[in-house]
Design a protein around this motif. Structure first.
Motif, short mmCIF file in Angstrom:
data_model
loop_
_atom_site.label_atom_id
_atom_site.label_comp_id
_atom_site.label_asym_id
_atom_site.label_seq_id
_atom_site.Cartn_x
_atom_site.Cartn_y
_atom_site.Cartn_z
N HIS A 192 0.83 -1.21 0.00
CA HIS A 192 0.00 0.00 0.00
C HIS A 192 0.86 1.26 0.00
CE1 HIS A 192 -4.19 -1.50 1.52
NE2 HIS A 192 -3.81 -2.08 0.42
N VAL A 193 1.89 1.25 0.83
CA VAL A 193 2.75 2.43 0.93
C VAL A 193 3.58 2.60 -0.34
CG1 VAL A 193 4.44 3.63 2.36
CG2 VAL A 193 2.84 2.03 3.42
N ALA A 194 3.99 1.47 -0.94
CA ALA A 194 4.73 1.53 -2.20
C ALA A 194 3.86 2.15 -3.30
CB ALA A 194 5.16 0.13 -2.62
N CYS A 195 2.58 1.79 -3.33
CA CYS A 195 1.65 2.36 -4.31
C CYS A 195 1.52 3.87 -4.11
CB CYS A 195 0.28 1.70 -4.20
SG CYS A 195 0.23 -0.03 -4.69
N LYS A 196 1.41 4.29 -2.88
CA LYS A 196 1.28 5.70 -2.57
C LYS A 196 2.54 6.46 -2.98
CE LYS A 196 -0.09 8.84 1.18
NZ LYS A 196 1.00 9.81 1.15
N TYR A 197 3.69 5.89 -2.67
CA TYR A 197 4.97 6.51 -3.05
C TYR A 197 5.06 6.67 -4.56
CZ TYR A 197 9.96 7.01 -3.92
OH TYR A 197 11.18 7.45 -4.37
N VAL A 198 4.74 5.60 -5.30
CA VAL A 198 4.81 5.64 -6.75
C VAL A 198 3.86 6.69 -7.32
CG1 VAL A 198 4.20 4.34 -8.83
CG2 VAL A 198 5.64 3.29 -7.07
N SER A 199 2.65 6.75 -6.79
CA SER A 199 1.66 7.71 -7.31
C SER A 199 2.10 9.15 -7.10
CB SER A 199 0.30 7.47 -6.65
OG SER A 199 0.28 7.93 -5.31
N GLU A 200 2.88 9.39 -6.06
CA GLU A 200 3.29 10.76 -5.75
C GLU A 200 4.57 11.18 -6.45
OE1 GLU A 200 3.31 10.87 -1.47
OE2 GLU A 200 1.15 11.27 -1.38
N LEU A 201 5.23 10.26 -7.14
CA LEU A 201 6.38 10.65 -7.95
C LEU A 201 5.89 11.49 -9.12
CD1 LEU A 201 8.44 7.32 -8.14
CD2 LEU A 201 9.09 9.42 -6.93
N PRO A 202 6.65 12.50 -9.55
CA PRO A 202 6.24 13.34 -10.67
C PRO A 202 5.98 12.53 -11.94
CG PRO A 202 8.10 14.32 -9.53
CD PRO A 202 7.94 12.93 -8.96
N TYR A 203 5.05 13.00 -12.75
CA TYR A 203 4.79 12.38 -14.04
C TYR A 203 5.84 12.88 -15.03
CZ TYR A 203 2.44 10.93 -18.33
OH TYR A 203 2.14 10.34 -19.53
N LYS A 204 6.65 11.96 -15.54
CA LYS A 204 7.69 12.33 -16.49
C LYS A 204 8.11 11.11 -17.28
CE LYS A 204 11.83 13.05 -14.77
NZ LYS A 204 12.95 13.51 -13.92
N ARG A 205 8.60 11.34 -18.47
CA ARG A 205 9.11 10.24 -19.27
C ARG A 205 10.48 9.82 -18.75
NH1 ARG A 205 7.34 11.19 -25.60
NH2 ARG A 205 5.40 9.99 -25.41
N ASN A 206 10.71 8.51 -18.80
CA ASN A 206 11.95 7.97 -18.28
C ASN A 206 12.99 7.82 -19.39
OD1 ASN A 206 9.53 6.49 -16.64
ND2 ASN A 206 11.22 7.04 -15.29
#
Length: 213
Positions: free
Chosen positions: A26-40
């Motif tokens: 659950h916390v991993a999902c939250k962390y991922v969702s809060e990372l900026p949207y950007k192309r890698n």
């Protein structure tokens, strides 16, 4: 939504999260969702969201799928959907669509399917219901298929759509229009990424503390 513990010595993605004191899915999902949207810089690198401190729907959900596999959670599926991306879905592409006289453009989206429920962790406000009724087709893929396989599937769909809908552009032209829409989407308003996604964190007060980076 289901939860599980992230264990040590399970794989590179698990170690990335554990290094940030993230020990639950659950916390991993939250962390991922809060990372900026950007192309890698390299979508084939499963650690790209950590290296680039951001990612797209593809790299973010591929990372979560790999995390689940490393921890023997086979029922966390990675889904590729093609949906009608229009101005109602996001007003940020309205000008581009109007410029080319298009009502929408078929866009590929990655998300998770867990126990017959769907979840989108692209950003904190993402929700599967935002595009569920706009879906044209979807299929299950693997985390290693978000680059080449995803593009091939997407372009094949666009080719058929151009013919079926009598779109006055060829595939290269439509792809370029789609690229402009993606650029439009990357201009995120800071307000949009401050709220916690209701999709999986409702009533979870234990997940509101800051992460130790």
């Amino acid at each position: 939504m289901k939860n599980f513990t992230i264990h040590k010595n399970k794989g590179i993605v698990s170690e990335e999260f554990l290094s940030k004191n993230i020990t639950e899915f659950h916390v991993a999902c939250k962390y991922v969702s809060e990372l900026p949207y950007k192309r890698n810089s390299d979508k084939s690198n499963i650690q790209s969201i950590f290296d680039d401190l951001g990612g797209t729907c593809s790299t973010k959900h591929a990372t979560l799928r790999k995390l689940a596999l490393e921890n023997n959670q086979q029922d966390v599926k990675l889904i590729l959907g093609i949906f009608k991306m229009d101005a109602k879905y996001t007003s940020k592409i309205k000008n581009t669509l109007q410029k080319y006289n298009l009502n929408y453009i078929p866009e590929a989206q990655n998300y998770l399917k867990i126990d017959d429920e769907y979840y989108d962790f692209t950003n904190p406000t993402s929700n599967y219901t935002q595009f569920k009724h706009k879906l044209l087709i979807e299929k299950e893929i693997e985390y290693s298929e978000i680059a080449e396989v995803k593009v091939i599937f997407h372009k094949y769909f666009l080719e058929k759509w151009i013919v079926d809908e009598n779109i006055p552009f060829n595939l290269d032209e439509i792809w370029n229009i789609r690229e402009q829409c993606i650029k439009d989407l990357q201009q995120w308003d800071k307000v949009e990424i401050q709220n916690t996604s209701p999709v999986c964190f409702a009533n979870r007060t234990d997940l509101r503390e800051d992460y130790k980076l």
